[in-house]
Design a protein around this motif. Structure first.
Motif, PDB file in Angstrom:
ATOM      1  N   SER A   1      -8.652   0.889  -7.972  1.00 44.35           N
ATOM      2  CA  SER A   1      -8.011  -0.265  -7.335  1.00 44.35           C
ATOM      3  C   SER A   1      -8.871  -1.497  -7.535  1.00 44.35           C
ATOM      4  CB  SER A   1      -7.815  -0.021  -5.836  1.00 44.35           C
ATOM      5  OG  SER A   1      -6.907   1.034  -5.609  1.00 44.35           O
TER       6      SER A   1
ATOM      7  N   LEU B   1      -3.468  -1.690  -9.054  1.00 43.21           N
ATOM      8  CA  LEU B   1      -3.866  -0.331  -9.424  1.00 43.21           C
ATOM      9  C   LEU B   1      -3.984  -0.260 -10.940  1.00 43.21           C
ATOM     10  CD1 LEU B   1      -4.222   2.519  -8.024  1.00 43.21           C
ATOM     11  CD2 LEU B   1      -1.889   2.979  -8.796  1.00 43.21           C
TER      12      LEU B   1
ATOM     13  N   GLN C   1       0.807  -1.209   0.000  1.00 45.40           N
ATOM     14  CA  GLN C   1       0.000   0.000   0.000  1.00 45.40           C
ATOM     15  C   GLN C   1       0.847   1.269   0.000  1.00 45.40           C
ATOM     16  OE1 GLN C   1      -3.365   0.117  -0.575  1.00 45.40           O
ATOM     17  NE2 GLN C   1      -2.730   2.229  -0.979  1.00 45.40           N
TER      18      GLN C   1
ATOM     19  N   LEU D   1       2.186   1.846  -3.455  1.00 44.58           N
ATOM     20  CA  LEU D   1       1.076   2.220  -4.333  1.00 44.58           C
ATOM     21  C   LEU D   1       0.653   3.664  -4.104  1.00 44.58           C
ATOM     22  CD1 LEU D   1      -1.220  -0.934  -4.285  1.00 44.58           C
ATOM     23  CD2 LEU D   1       0.101  -0.068  -6.229  1.00 44.58           C
TER      24      LEU D   1
ATOM     25  N   GLY E   1      -5.890  -5.485  -4.800  1.00 46.65           N
ATOM     26  CA  GLY E   1      -4.900  -4.456  -4.525  1.00 46.65           C
ATOM     27  C   GLY E   1      -4.097  -3.968  -5.704  1.00 46.65           C
TER      28      GLY E   1
END
Length: 344
Positions: free
Chosen positions: A47, A53, A28, A31, A51
């Motif tokens: 998203s 992108l 995370q 990202l 998870g």
């Protein structure tokens, strides 16, 4: 049309990505860096449930071309806590144990605490252990020495460290004056830096690609299923991942690699031929190679049942899954190849 990569931007964002811990499934924070860049460049993103992108760039045509790169890296998890307060580990991704021996690391607890440590064998001193040199380097032999005053399981658990916590390896990123970038995790953060450089070039120059682009940043590539799902409207996918170097291969640290076949089989004939022809016509330093022990997000997408054509390109990287190195020229050649492909 001028096709020029902003080298300073690509190097700076690549360094930022490299120095952000992100073993597979623990992505995370890295990202968030990508999201910040997409927002600042004015592109919409979404998203997926697992998870990944997806950054969208409207094109002149409704046909959709996917470009994928992965921000997840090799790493480890806490397998167990020993009676003397060290950590046994289990691998996340495929690497040689001797490639991480002596490496500094971080332990990330599930209540957001971070501790530092060092990865060593359980016979770490030649002055004490007769078999230290010849000891097998496998998971059973490796452990993490935590930089805290601990001498028991209870001491370690009191820090909040538990089985299943992530362990990340220090990247040790350096960019040297000759243009080399040396770091762990260039696979595949160098390619993600190139993809962000491509977005910046499109935005800064108000360029509309021929096809609508969906840039997929994946978070489980190193464990085999990063792009197993991709949006249904994608008909072509270019996986942008590192080019390997070694015996029987022609790729160098200055080239864009075009992979014709890897362990999952051959990539799409027409797409690969088109990429080779662009590289030749634009006089790009490039290599066409076969990678028998390699898989990509393209492999995962095809095995996931997606009805697509797929190709694989990326910057040449030396000593993959170890102390890696590439050159800014390889990133530039990869950028040039992608920029020409999406605008023709």
């Amino acid at each position: 049309m001028d096709i020029n990569m902003n080298r300073d931007y690509v190097v700076d964002i690549t360094k930022k990505l490299l120095m952000t811990p992100s073993p597979s499934g623990f992505c995370q924070e890295v990202l968030d860096h990508v999201i910040h860049e997409a927002d600042s460049l004015g592109y919409q993103w979404e998203s997926t449930p697992k998870g990944n992108l997806i950054v969208s760039v409207p094109g002149k045509q409704s046909d959709v071309l996917g470009l994928s790169g992965h921000v997840d890296t090799l790493g480890a998890m806490v397998r167990s806590i020993t009676s003397d307060g060290t950590l046994k580990l289990t691998s996340v991704g495929g690497f040689m144990m001797h490639a991480i021996e002596g490496e500094y690391c971080q332990i990330h607890t599930r209540d957001s605490r971070t501790y530092t440590g060092t990865i060593l064998t359980n016979q770490p001193s030649i002055h004490v252990y007769k078999g230290a040199k010849s000891q097998d380097r496998d998971e059973k032999a490796m452990e993490v020495r935590i930089d805290e005053k601990v001498s028991s399981q209870e001491d370690v658990k009191a820090l909040g460290i538990n089985v299943g916590d992530y362990i990340s390896f220090d990247a040790r990123t350096q960019v040297v004056p000759s243009g080399f970038i040396k770091s762990r995790h260039l696979d595949d953060k160098a390619s993600v830096g190139v993809l962000l450089g491509l977005l910046k070039w499109l935005s800064d120059n108000s360029i509309t690609p021929e096809k609508t682009l969906k840039i997929i940043i994946t978070t489980y590539e190193e464990v085999g299923h990063g792009a197993a799902y991709i949006p249904e409207d994608i008909r072509e996918l270019i996986a942008v991942d590192m080019g390997a170097m070694g015996d029987d291969l022609s790729c160098t640290e200055y080239d864009v690699s075009i992979c014709a076949k890897d362990s999952s089989g051959p990539y799409d004939y027409e797409m690969t031929t088109q990429l080779i022809n662009i590289a030749k016509n634009q006089n790009l330093n490039h290599a066409v190679d076969i990678y028998p022990f390699y898989g990509s997000d393209g492999s995962a997408a095809l095995k996931g049942g997606n009805n697509i054509r797929c190709a694989l390109v990326g910057p040449g990287v030396h000593a993959s899954h170890s102390m890696e190195r590439t050159h800014i020229d390889a990133l530039d050649n990869t950028f040039q190849l992608l920029a020409h492909y999406i605008t023709q």
